[in-house]
Design a protein around this motif. Structure first.
Motif, PDB file in Angstrom:
ATOM      1  N   ALA A 110     -33.358  65.343 -13.529  1.00  0.00           N
ATOM      2  CA  ALA A 110     -32.103  65.249 -12.806  1.00  0.00           C
ATOM      3  C   ALA A 110     -31.096  66.334 -12.411  1.00  0.00           C
ATOM      4  O   ALA A 110     -30.417  66.194 -11.598  1.00  0.00           O
ATOM      5  CB  ALA A 110     -31.357  64.183 -13.693  1.00  0.00           C
ATOM      6  N   LEU A 111     -31.270  67.175 -13.486  1.00  0.00           N
ATOM      7  CA  LEU A 111     -30.321  68.422 -13.101  1.00  0.00           C
ATOM      8  C   LEU A 111     -30.971  69.146 -11.713  1.00  0.00           C
ATOM      9  O   LEU A 111     -29.946  69.304 -10.999  1.00  0.00           O
ATOM     10  CB  LEU A 111     -30.358  69.335 -14.452  1.00  0.00           C
ATOM     11  N   GLU A 112     -32.280  69.421 -11.669  1.00  0.00           N
ATOM     12  CA  GLU A 112     -32.785  69.997 -10.658  1.00  0.00           C
ATOM     13  C   GLU A 112     -32.316  69.283  -9.234  1.00  0.00           C
ATOM     14  O   GLU A 112     -32.130  70.005  -8.213  1.00  0.00           O
ATOM     15  CB  GLU A 112     -34.172  70.133 -10.694  1.00  0.00           C
ATOM     16  N   ARG A 113     -32.481  67.844  -9.252  1.00  0.00           N
ATOM     17  CA  ARG A 113     -32.196  67.219  -7.983  1.00  0.00           C
ATOM     18  C   ARG A 113     -30.799  67.324  -7.696  1.00  0.00           C
ATOM     19  O   ARG A 113     -30.608  67.320  -6.496  1.00  0.00           O
ATOM     20  CB  ARG A 113     -32.684  65.750  -8.369  1.00  0.00           C
ATOM     21  N   LYS A 114     -30.067  67.250  -8.619  1.00  0.00           N
ATOM     22  CA  LYS A 114     -28.598  67.412  -8.082  1.00  0.00           C
ATOM     23  C   LYS A 114     -28.421  68.811  -7.803  1.00  0.00           C
ATOM     24  O   LYS A 114     -27.400  69.104  -6.919  1.00  0.00           O
ATOM     25  CB  LYS A 114     -27.702  67.181  -9.487  1.00  0.00           C
ATOM     26  N   LEU A 115     -28.834  69.819  -8.347  1.00  0.00           N
ATOM     27  CA  LEU A 115     -28.746  71.370  -7.892  1.00  0.00           C
ATOM     28  C   LEU A 115     -29.193  71.369  -6.375  1.00  0.00           C
ATOM     29  O   LEU A 115     -28.605  72.089  -5.466  1.00  0.00           O
ATOM     30  CB  LEU A 115     -29.392  71.998  -8.772  1.00  0.00           C
ATOM     31  N   VAL A 116     -30.179  70.675  -6.072  1.00  0.00           N
ATOM     32  CA  VAL A 116     -30.764  70.782  -4.753  1.00  0.00           C
ATOM     33  C   VAL A 116     -29.619  70.089  -3.780  1.00  0.00           C
ATOM     34  O   VAL A 116     -29.420  70.734  -2.583  1.00  0.00           O
ATOM     35  CB  VAL A 116     -32.225  70.198  -4.481  1.00  0.00           C
ATOM     36  N   GLN A 117     -29.454  69.192  -3.998  1.00  0.00           N
ATOM     37  CA  GLN A 117     -28.027  68.493  -3.113  1.00  0.00           C
ATOM     38  C   GLN A 117     -27.026  69.288  -3.169  1.00  0.00           C
ATOM     39  O   GLN A 117     -26.356  69.484  -2.217  1.00  0.00           O
ATOM     40  CB  GLN A 117     -27.759  67.127  -3.691  1.00  0.00           C
ATOM     41  N   ALA A 118     -26.672  69.979  -4.259  1.00  0.00           N
ATOM     42  CA  ALA A 118     -25.179  70.500  -4.385  1.00  0.00           C
ATOM     43  C   ALA A 118     -25.344  71.967  -3.530  1.00  0.00           C
ATOM     44  O   ALA A 118     -24.449  72.361  -2.814  1.00  0.00           O
ATOM     45  CB  ALA A 118     -25.090  70.893  -6.019  1.00  0.00           C
ATOM     46  N   GLU A 119     -26.511  72.639  -3.698  1.00  0.00           N
ATOM     47  CA  GLU A 119     -26.838  73.976  -2.804  1.00  0.00           C
ATOM     48  C   GLU A 119     -26.733  73.547  -1.206  1.00  0.00           C
ATOM     49  O   GLU A 119     -26.140  74.317  -0.596  1.00  0.00           O
ATOM     50  CB  GLU A 119     -28.172  74.236  -3.087  1.00  0.00           C
ATOM     51  N   ARG A 120     -27.135  72.294  -0.988  1.00  0.00           N
ATOM     52  CA  ARG A 120     -26.836  72.090   0.456  1.00  0.00           C
ATOM     53  C   ARG A 120     -25.491  71.794   0.842  1.00  0.00           C
ATOM     54  O   ARG A 120     -24.997  71.928   2.037  1.00  0.00           O
ATOM     55  CB  ARG A 120     -27.663  70.711   0.935  1.00  0.00           C
ATOM     56  N   GLU A 121     -24.757  71.217   0.116  1.00  0.00           N
ATOM     57  CA  GLU A 121     -23.479  70.813   0.283  1.00  0.00           C
ATOM     58  C   GLU A 121     -22.364  71.991  -0.087  1.00  0.00           C
ATOM     59  O   GLU A 121     -21.253  71.757   0.028  1.00  0.00           O
ATOM     60  CB  GLU A 121     -22.921  69.643  -0.608  1.00  0.00           C
ATOM     61  N   GLY A 122     -22.782  73.096  -0.864  1.00  0.00           N
ATOM     62  CA  GLY A 122     -22.059  74.140  -1.007  1.00  0.00           C
ATOM     63  C   GLY A 122     -21.196  73.906  -2.239  1.00  0.00           C
ATOM     64  O   GLY A 122     -20.046  74.467  -2.325  1.00  0.00           O
ATOM     65  N   ARG A 123     -21.638  73.285  -3.190  1.00  0.00           N
ATOM     66  CA  ARG A 123     -20.806  72.942  -4.434  1.00  0.00           C
ATOM     67  C   ARG A 123     -21.615  73.038  -5.796  1.00  0.00           C
ATOM     68  O   ARG A 123     -21.700  72.179  -6.463  1.00  0.00           O
ATOM     69  CB  ARG A 123     -20.167  71.527  -4.411  1.00  0.00           C
ATOM     70  N   LEU A 124     -22.357  74.084  -5.770  1.00  0.00           N
ATOM     71  CA  LEU A 124     -23.302  74.347  -7.167  1.00  0.00           C
ATOM     72  C   LEU A 124     -22.012  74.614  -8.133  1.00  0.00           C
ATOM     73  O   LEU A 124     -21.267  75.255  -8.016  1.00  0.00           O
ATOM     74  CB  LEU A 124     -24.099  75.470  -6.787  1.00  0.00           C
ATOM     75  N   PRO A 125     -22.402  74.354  -9.332  1.00  0.00           N
ATOM     76  CA  PRO A 125     -21.771  74.290 -10.605  1.00  0.00           C
ATOM     77  C   PRO A 125     -21.779  75.776 -11.186  1.00  0.00           C
ATOM     78  O   PRO A 125     -22.683  76.792 -10.742  1.00  0.00           O
ATOM     79  CB  PRO A 125     -22.383  73.745 -11.653  1.00  0.00           C
ATOM     80  N   LYS A 126     -20.424  76.296 -11.425  1.00  0.00           N
ATOM     81  CA  LYS A 126     -20.121  77.645 -12.301  1.00  0.00           C
ATOM     82  C   LYS A 126     -20.880  77.748 -13.424  1.00  0.00           C
ATOM     83  O   LYS A 126     -21.414  78.800 -14.016  1.00  0.00           O
ATOM     84  CB  LYS A 126     -19.078  78.318 -12.009  1.00  0.00           C
ATOM     85  N   VAL A 127     -20.690  76.602 -14.328  1.00  0.00           N
ATOM     86  CA  VAL A 127     -21.036  76.458 -15.516  1.00  0.00           C
ATOM     87  C   VAL A 127     -21.688  75.050 -16.023  1.00  0.00           C
ATOM     88  O   VAL A 127     -21.400  74.060 -15.110  1.00  0.00           O
ATOM     89  CB  VAL A 127     -19.808  76.372 -16.698  1.00  0.00           C
ATOM     90  N   VAL A 128     -22.855  74.981 -16.625  1.00  0.00           N
ATOM     91  CA  VAL A 128     -23.379  73.732 -16.960  1.00  0.00           C
ATOM     92  C   VAL A 128     -23.407  73.749 -18.520  1.00  0.00           C
ATOM     93  O   VAL A 128     -23.726  74.712 -19.319  1.00  0.00           O
ATOM     94  CB  VAL A 128     -24.878  73.730 -16.525  1.00  0.00           C
ATOM     95  N   VAL A 129     -22.932  72.766 -19.186  1.00  0.00           N
ATOM     96  CA  VAL A 129     -23.056  72.651 -20.608  1.00  0.00           C
ATOM     97  C   VAL A 129     -23.903  71.358 -21.080  1.00  0.00           C
ATOM     98  O   VAL A 129     -23.569  70.162 -20.942  1.00  0.00           O
ATOM     99  CB  VAL A 129     -21.395  72.071 -20.853  1.00  0.00           C
ATOM    100  N   PRO A 130     -25.031  71.727 -21.251  1.00  0.00           N
ATOM    101  CA  PRO A 130     -26.206  70.644 -21.946  1.00  0.00           C
ATOM    102  C   PRO A 130     -25.460  70.496 -23.335  1.00  0.00           C
ATOM    103  O   PRO A 130     -25.266  71.382 -24.099  1.00  0.00           O
ATOM    104  CB  PRO A 130     -27.479  71.452 -21.832  1.00  0.00           C
ATOM    105  N   VAL A 131     -25.618  69.331 -23.840  1.00  0.00           N
ATOM    106  CA  VAL A 131     -25.397  68.665 -25.254  1.00  0.00           C
ATOM    107  C   VAL A 131     -26.621  68.526 -26.183  1.00  0.00           C
ATOM    108  O   VAL A 131     -27.225  67.640 -25.742  1.00  0.00           O
ATOM    109  CB  VAL A 131     -24.356  67.638 -25.022  1.00  0.00           C
ATOM    110  N   HIS A 132     -26.649  69.058 -27.187  1.00  0.00           N
ATOM    111  CA  HIS A 132     -27.856  68.772 -28.125  1.00  0.00           C
ATOM    112  C   HIS A 132     -27.299  67.629 -28.937  1.00  0.00           C
ATOM    113  O   HIS A 132     -27.109  67.654 -30.206  1.00  0.00           O
ATOM    114  CB  HIS A 132     -27.952  70.118 -28.784  1.00  0.00           C
ATOM    115  N   LEU A 133     -27.393  66.405 -28.389  1.00  0.00           N
ATOM    116  CA  LEU A 133     -26.943  65.088 -28.749  1.00  0.00           C
ATOM    117  C   LEU A 133     -27.847  64.964 -30.143  1.00  0.00           C
ATOM    118  O   LEU A 133     -29.102  65.127 -30.368  1.00  0.00           O
ATOM    119  CB  LEU A 133     -27.220  63.891 -27.885  1.00  0.00           C
ATOM    120  N   CYS A 134     -26.903  64.480 -31.069  1.00  0.00           N
ATOM    121  CA  CYS A 134     -27.595  64.048 -32.485  1.00  0.00           C
ATOM    122  C   CYS A 134     -28.068  65.273 -33.279  1.00  0.00           C
ATOM    123  O   CYS A 134     -28.985  65.114 -34.168  1.00  0.00           O
ATOM    124  CB  CYS A 134     -28.980  63.012 -32.363  1.00  0.00           C
TER     125      CYS A 134
END
Length: 384
Positions: A110-134
């Motif tokens: 899901a992250l990769e799909r969102k990054l592909v779209q964000a790159e096209r739109e010029g709104r890539l994230p500066k920071v990503v915070v993955p959470v090690h749930l549980c």
């Protein structure tokens, strides 16, 4: 009531805290760096910065990475609000990446799909915070590869995960991220009452976070704009915060660290026993990825569709004296975030998880008799 989590305070913990109370230092002294060294040494990181909460650690981590107005931070919707709020504290914007249905962590696909779209739109994230749930580690190798490709920084929110491992290395080693954050809240794996820590292998990031945790003030002449006026002199060179950890908290942490591996091993023993005792019930027990060794802060079950409602089972367990909880309400469904434009349906996997998840009691001092009581109450709740 059997709580979902509980701290374990031993006489050794008490003795070390009392030693600090009798010492010359209550706020800042030798115990804070001792605790930092203990954690960094255990997980294999070069630098550690102790603070008064994991929320504070997330905040200064984002600031140290230069997050600010006009930037984006992405995180999981399946987390406590602090994982997202840290971006807002910096004036940045927040978005979310849906979860993997088995690990309940950020989905790399899901992250990769969102990054592909964000790159096209010029709104890539500066920071990503993955959470090690549980306590289960995210797929950090995949996330790190995407970070390299798309140019974002990674902060591991490992609030649940100290003592866990990923691909044979302790979470916090920094192999796949820029900064890792731990929490030491009383229900977490080890505690300092309240407290958190940010770990990194980058000395510049460590120095920046250490500066930010204490008002942005330095006593280092090399960092000053002019020569010191005398031995009393200090300068404020950044806008920082009072995020310091006290000596008392650090002393408790130093003592707790000596039992970290024991605590995690006990959690694994309890989890294996839950797996056996719950195998015939209409629910899903936690799935563990072969690349990870979870810190197992939480043991989350998911109810299957067609039985009693989620709320009815939860209420029945509470009425039976079982202090279950739910981790977490998807952040994007909170009123504050809905006012930003998020709405139910945006991240369906996280929402499905929320509709089915219940955190069962699990902590190192839990007895098998207490665990049996939890299982009996759950059977009754499901059958009623």
């Amino acid at each position: 009531m059997i709580p979902y989590g509980r701290q374990d305070i031993t006489q050794a913990d008490i003795d070390l805290v009392v030693d600090v109370l009798k010492s010359d230092f209550l706020t800042q002294g030798p115990m804070v760096p001792r605790f930092e060294q203990a954690v960094a040494g255990h997980v294999g990181a070069r630098h550690a910065v102790a603070v008064n909460s994991a929320t504070a650690a997330l905040h200064i981590a984002c600031l140290a990475l230069g997050l600010g107005p006009g930037d984006w931070l992405w995180t999981s919707p399946n987390t406590f609000v602090a994982s997202a709020n840290c971006a807002l504290y910096c004036g940045a914007q927040v978005d979310f990446v849906d979860i993997d249905p088995r690990t309940y962590n950020m989905s790399p696909q899901a992250l990769e799909r969102k990054l592909v779209q964000a790159e096209r739109e010029g709104r890539l994230p500066k920071v990503v915070v993955p959470v090690h749930l549980c306590g289960q580690p995210c797929d950090m190798a995949a996330i790190a590869a995407l970070a390299k490709r798309y140019g974002f920084k990674v902060v591991e929110d490992a609030s649940h995960a100290i003592g866990g491992k990923y691909k044979g290395e302790f979470i916090g080693s920094g192999r796949y991220s820029d900064i890792t954050v731990f929490s030491f809240h009383p229900v977490k794996i080890i505690t300092t009452a309240e407290g958190g820590m940010a770990l990194t292998n980058d000395p510049a990031l460590a120095d920046k976070m250490a500066l930010l945790r204490s008002h942005g003030i330095t006593r280092d002449p090399a960092a000053m704009t002019e020569a010191p006026h005398g031995p009393w002199y200090y300068q404020q060179i950044e806008l920082g915060f009072n995020y310091r950890m006290t000596e008392l908290q650090a002393a408790l942490g130093v003592s707790q660290m000596t039992r970290l591996d024991e605590y995690v091993a006990r959690r694994h023993a309890l989890a294996r026993r839950y797996d056996r005792l719950l195998a015939d019930l209409p629910l899903a027990t936690p799935w563990q990825h072969e690349d990870g060794y979870s810190g197992l802060h939480l043991y989350v079950i998911r109810l299957r569709q067609g039985g009693r409602s989620h709320a009815a089972v939860f209420d029945a367990l509470r009425a039976s004296g079982i202090g279950v909880n739910l981790h977490y309400i998807p952040v994007h469904t909170q009123p504050y975030y809905q006012r930003m434009g998020f709405k139910p349906g945006d991240f369906p996997e996280a929402e499905r998880y929320y509709a089915e998840a219940i955190s069962l009691p699990m902590y190192p001092t839990m007895t098998e008799a207490q665990q049996d009581e939890v299982v009996a109450a759950l059977r009754k709740a499901l059958d009623a």
